[in-house]
Design a protein around this motif. Structure first.
Motif, mmCIF file in Angstrom:
data_model
loop_
_atom_site.group_PDB
_atom_site.id
_atom_site.type_symbol
_atom_site.label_atom_id
_atom_site.label_comp_id
_atom_site.label_asym_id
_atom_site.label_seq_id
_atom_site.Cartn_x
_atom_site.Cartn_y
_atom_site.Cartn_z
ATOM 1 N N ASP A 190 8.898 -49.716 47.070
ATOM 2 C CA ASP A 190 8.383 -49.045 48.050
ATOM 3 C C ASP A 190 6.982 -48.054 47.487
ATOM 4 O O ASP A 190 6.443 -47.294 48.141
ATOM 5 C CB ASP A 190 9.127 -47.885 48.790
ATOM 6 C CG ASP A 190 9.821 -47.009 47.462
ATOM 7 O OD1 ASP A 190 9.571 -47.298 46.529
ATOM 8 O OD2 ASP A 190 10.668 -46.130 48.040
ATOM 9 N N LYS A 191 6.392 -48.833 46.489
ATOM 10 C CA LYS A 191 5.176 -48.187 45.867
ATOM 11 C C LYS A 191 5.367 -47.035 45.421
ATOM 12 O O LYS A 191 4.441 -46.019 45.437
ATOM 13 C CB LYS A 191 4.031 -48.296 46.868
ATOM 14 C CG LYS A 191 3.688 -49.744 47.230
ATOM 15 C CD LYS A 191 2.428 -49.790 48.176
ATOM 16 C CE LYS A 191 2.110 -51.360 48.600
ATOM 17 N NZ LYS A 191 0.890 -51.554 49.601
ATOM 18 N N MET A 192 6.566 -46.572 45.001
ATOM 19 C CA MET A 192 6.758 -45.288 44.194
ATOM 20 C C MET A 192 7.060 -45.424 42.893
ATOM 21 O O MET A 192 7.216 -46.492 42.405
ATOM 22 C CB MET A 192 8.022 -44.426 44.953
ATOM 23 C CG MET A 192 7.976 -44.232 46.521
ATOM 24 S SD MET A 192 6.934 -42.898 46.899
ATOM 25 C CE MET A 192 7.117 -42.696 48.362
ATOM 26 N N TYR A 193 6.953 -44.329 42.122
ATOM 27 C CA TYR A 193 7.089 -44.308 40.568
ATOM 28 C C TYR A 193 8.354 -43.532 40.021
ATOM 29 O O TYR A 193 8.538 -42.434 40.731
ATOM 30 C CB TYR A 193 5.730 -43.760 39.983
ATOM 31 C CG TYR A 193 4.402 -44.507 40.315
ATOM 32 C CD1 TYR A 193 4.169 -45.600 39.458
ATOM 33 C CD2 TYR A 193 3.528 -44.220 41.255
ATOM 34 C CE1 TYR A 193 2.870 -46.252 39.588
ATOM 35 C CE2 TYR A 193 2.634 -44.782 41.609
ATOM 36 C CZ TYR A 193 2.196 -45.902 40.733
ATOM 37 O OH TYR A 193 1.180 -46.680 41.067
ATOM 38 N N THR A 194 8.847 -43.976 39.301
ATOM 39 C CA THR A 194 10.073 -43.568 38.408
ATOM 40 C C THR A 194 9.736 -43.342 37.092
ATOM 41 O O THR A 194 9.554 -44.391 36.419
ATOM 42 C CB THR A 194 11.402 -44.356 38.620
ATOM 43 O OG1 THR A 194 11.710 -44.203 40.170
ATOM 44 C CG2 THR A 194 12.502 -43.417 37.935
ATOM 45 N N VAL A 195 9.578 -42.090 36.668
ATOM 46 C CA VAL A 195 9.322 -41.697 35.151
ATOM 47 C C VAL A 195 10.371 -41.312 34.556
ATOM 48 O O VAL A 195 10.962 -40.157 34.951
ATOM 49 C CB VAL A 195 8.086 -40.905 35.207
ATOM 50 C CG1 VAL A 195 7.584 -40.574 33.765
ATOM 51 C CG2 VAL A 195 7.122 -41.287 36.058
ATOM 52 N N SER A 196 10.756 -41.834 33.317
ATOM 53 C CA SER A 196 11.565 -41.161 32.321
ATOM 54 C C SER A 196 11.028 -41.189 30.948
ATOM 55 O O SER A 196 9.882 -41.595 30.453
ATOM 56 C CB SER A 196 12.865 -42.219 32.186
ATOM 57 O OG SER A 196 12.321 -43.703 31.791
ATOM 58 N N SER A 197 11.624 -40.172 30.414
ATOM 59 C CA SER A 197 11.389 -39.809 28.792
ATOM 60 C C SER A 197 12.258 -39.606 28.100
ATOM 61 O O SER A 197 13.472 -38.901 28.264
ATOM 62 C CB SER A 197 10.371 -38.442 28.849
ATOM 63 O OG SER A 197 10.123 -38.102 27.589
ATOM 64 N N ARG A 198 12.422 -40.202 26.802
ATOM 65 C CA ARG A 198 13.514 -40.081 26.014
ATOM 66 C C ARG A 198 13.118 -39.114 24.698
ATOM 67 O O ARG A 198 11.966 -39.389 24.111
ATOM 68 C CB ARG A 198 13.777 -41.455 25.390
ATOM 69 C CG ARG A 198 15.342 -41.562 24.619
ATOM 70 C CD ARG A 198 15.775 -42.844 24.295
ATOM 71 N NE ARG A 198 14.722 -43.337 23.319
ATOM 72 C CZ ARG A 198 13.895 -44.636 23.376
ATOM 73 N NH1 ARG A 198 13.613 -44.890 24.564
ATOM 74 N NH2 ARG A 198 13.242 -44.974 22.369
ATOM 75 N N LEU A 199 13.983 -38.430 24.420
ATOM 76 C CA LEU A 199 13.751 -37.172 23.336
ATOM 77 C C LEU A 199 14.781 -37.547 22.297
ATOM 78 O O LEU A 199 15.903 -37.381 22.417
ATOM 79 C CB LEU A 199 13.626 -35.839 23.821
ATOM 80 C CG LEU A 199 13.436 -34.818 22.760
ATOM 81 C CD1 LEU A 199 12.152 -34.745 22.184
ATOM 82 C CD2 LEU A 199 13.844 -33.414 23.456
ATOM 83 N N THR A 200 14.467 -37.626 20.968
ATOM 84 C CA THR A 200 15.118 -37.640 19.704
ATOM 85 C C THR A 200 14.807 -36.624 18.837
ATOM 86 O O THR A 200 13.544 -36.523 18.466
ATOM 87 C CB THR A 200 14.920 -39.232 19.233
ATOM 88 O OG1 THR A 200 15.286 -40.157 20.123
ATOM 89 C CG2 THR A 200 16.061 -39.326 18.112
ATOM 90 N N PHE A 201 15.906 -35.963 18.277
ATOM 91 C CA PHE A 201 15.649 -35.027 17.383
ATOM 92 C C PHE A 201 16.900 -34.631 16.672
ATOM 93 O O PHE A 201 17.747 -35.020 16.958
ATOM 94 C CB PHE A 201 14.991 -33.734 18.037
ATOM 95 C CG PHE A 201 15.913 -32.855 18.821
ATOM 96 C CD1 PHE A 201 16.814 -32.117 18.662
ATOM 97 C CD2 PHE A 201 15.873 -33.394 20.357
ATOM 98 C CE1 PHE A 201 17.626 -31.215 19.494
ATOM 99 C CE2 PHE A 201 16.864 -32.904 21.163
ATOM 100 C CZ PHE A 201 17.715 -31.752 20.737
ATOM 101 N N THR A 202 16.785 -33.798 15.526
ATOM 102 C CA THR A 202 17.693 -33.403 14.639
ATOM 103 C C THR A 202 18.057 -31.888 14.654
ATOM 104 O O THR A 202 17.371 -31.290 14.818
ATOM 105 C CB THR A 202 17.600 -33.802 13.055
ATOM 106 O OG1 THR A 202 17.255 -35.086 12.938
ATOM 107 C CG2 THR A 202 18.672 -33.284 12.225
ATOM 108 N N VAL A 203 19.421 -31.786 14.877
ATOM 109 C CA VAL A 203 19.835 -30.216 15.145
ATOM 110 C C VAL A 203 20.221 -29.641 13.805
ATOM 111 O O VAL A 203 20.763 -30.069 12.737
ATOM 112 C CB VAL A 203 20.831 -30.331 16.240
ATOM 113 C CG1 VAL A 203 20.522 -30.657 17.614
ATOM 114 C CG2 VAL A 203 22.110 -30.942 15.817
ATOM 115 N N SER A 204 19.864 -28.260 13.823
ATOM 116 C CA SER A 204 20.319 -27.422 12.787
ATOM 117 C C SER A 204 21.364 -26.377 13.449
ATOM 118 O O SER A 204 21.277 -26.189 14.757
ATOM 119 C CB SER A 204 19.321 -26.719 12.152
ATOM 120 O OG SER A 204 18.466 -25.856 12.793
ATOM 121 N N LYS A 205 21.950 -25.436 12.601
ATOM 122 C CA LYS A 205 22.843 -24.425 12.962
ATOM 123 C C LYS A 205 22.158 -23.127 13.913
ATOM 124 O O LYS A 205 22.671 -22.795 14.923
ATOM 125 C CB LYS A 205 23.579 -23.692 12.134
ATOM 126 C CG LYS A 205 22.681 -22.984 11.045
ATOM 127 C CD LYS A 205 23.505 -22.303 9.871
ATOM 128 C CE LYS A 205 22.498 -21.722 8.808
ATOM 129 N NZ LYS A 205 23.458 -21.067 7.638
#
Length: 401
Positions: free
Chosen positions: A186-201
């Motif tokens: 229907d001429k609409m846009y779907t946008v996604s974003s992937r985030l990758t990171f390392t966690v600390s305490k």
């Protein structure tokens, strides 16, 4: 009659559409240039758009507004198009302003402002319909994390026009994501974003925010709080004594721990040896009475949880029972000893100087007395033969004090 009627109607239309033909052969007057201007419009779906056709230096030429299909919306102040969403806002010689309410995506396109001059002038107003995205959705690969692990999150903003932009924030720090844009049927846009990171305490309890930037909305965002588990932090605190640990005194240590999950097991041990038999361990506290030097060594507190194990060490050294008490007096004796040494040294130097002085003057006295007496046969002759002798008692006199 029919032919005559048709000719009359054609003549009227000719004069209406081309009024300049009436002036053919007449004197030409200077023509002032007319400028027709309008503006592009961006409007959020469901809201109202305003289209303005403006003329500078109008000479009573007719202004009309056409839709993208070239259908007349307004001819001067009349609306031939049967769409009640179009309403006249203002009409004058210099402006035709029209409103369009409840704008939908089908209203998007190029609208034409037309001025009936010779030749006709046109200006174009492009209406762009903005469609905001739906509520952003955050999906996390892991609900509970362990420190040092890598995790991934995805944020999706669906059905927008134009395509939205997505930013990521972890606390007050912006993190880069990998965007993906899809154009739907229907001429609409779907946008996604992937985030990758390392966690600390330190990330435990910190929000990760997905921010959606779109011209139709402001402050559009979603967030998710991190839950990070980490191994215990261990610290040994000396409750007693506050100074040196001396023989005969008591020792009390407390093991402070912090972790997620909170460590349930805390253990005391002595490195390379056994904990004294009469030591008392109560939970995280270690108590030893009547210290002696055989208790010297390293005492360790160990804490563990589901993530890992940590420890802290305390080195015990037992001093003599009176250790540290004579320290101030030792300093005083040193000062006094230094002063005495300086005084003694000064007295010795004075004695040496005085001794040398008296020795020098005593030697001179005997030398004067002995002059001329070395060859005398007896003491009386030596006195008589001394330099100057006593022949003139007024020339040399000796005084004894």
């Amino acid at each position: 009659m029919a032919n005559a009627g048709s000719g009359s109607l054609a003549t009227i239309l000719f004069l209406f559409v081309f009024p300049a033909a009436l002036h053919k052969g007449a004197a030409q007057e200077p023509v002032v240039s007319q400028n027709l201007v309008t503006d592009n419009v961006s409007v959020v779906e469901g809201e109202m758009a305003i289209i303005s056709c403006r003329v500078k230096n109008n000479d009573d030429s007719v202004i009309q507004l056409l839709n993208p299909n070239r259908q007349t919306i307004y001819f001067r102040d009349m609306r031939p198009l049967k769409d009640a969403r179009f309403q006249l806002v203002n009409f004058s010689d210099n402006e035709l302003r029209v409103s369009l309410s409840n704008v939908s995506l089908s209203d998007e396109g190029r609208y034409v402002c037309q001025l009936y001059t010779d030749p006709p002038q046109e200006a174009y107003a492009d209406i762009t319909v903005l469609i905001p995205p739906g509520d952003p959705i955050i999906e996390a690969r892991d609900e509970v994390l362990s420190e040092g692990n890598e995790t991934e999150m995805t944020c999706t903003a669906m059905s927008s026009k134009p395509a939205a932009a997505i930013r990521w924030m972890k606390g007050d720090k912006e993190l880069p994501g990998k965007p993906k844009v899809e154009l739907t049927y229907d001429k609409m846009y779907t946008v996604s974003s992937r985030l990758t990171f390392t966690v600390s305490k330190e990330d435990d309890g910190v929000p990760v925010v997905c921010i959606v930037d779109h011209p139709a909305v402001k402050g559009f965002q979603a967030q998710k709080y991190l839950e990070v588990q980490y191994k215990p932090e261990v610290k040994i605190v000396v409750e007693f004594p506050q100074g040196l640990t001396r023989e005969g005194e008591n020792l009390e240590l407390t093991c402070q721990t912090k972790g997620k999950p909170q460590p349930q097991l805390v253990n005391w041990l002595k490195v390379d040896d056994e904990v004294p038999s009469h030591a008392v361990i109560t939970g995280s506290d270690l108590y030893i009475e009547n210290l002696n030097k055989s208790y010297n060594g390293t005492y360790r507190c160990v804490a563990a949880n589901a993530v890992g194990e940590s420890y802290d060490d305390y080195i015990l050294y037992v001093y003599d029972s009176r250790a540290g008490e004579g320290a101030p007096r030792t300093v005083d004796h040193a000062v006094i000893g230094g002063v005495v040494a300086v005084v003694v040294f000064a007295m010795l130097c004075l004695l040496i100087v005085l001794g040398r002085y008296f020795a020098r003057h005593k030697g001179t006295y005997f030398t004067h007395e002995a002059k001329g007496a070395d060859d005398a046969a007896d003491a009386d002759t030596a006195i008589i033969n001394a330099e100057g002798g006593h022949t003139n008692s007024d020339e040399k006199k000796e005084y004894y004090i």
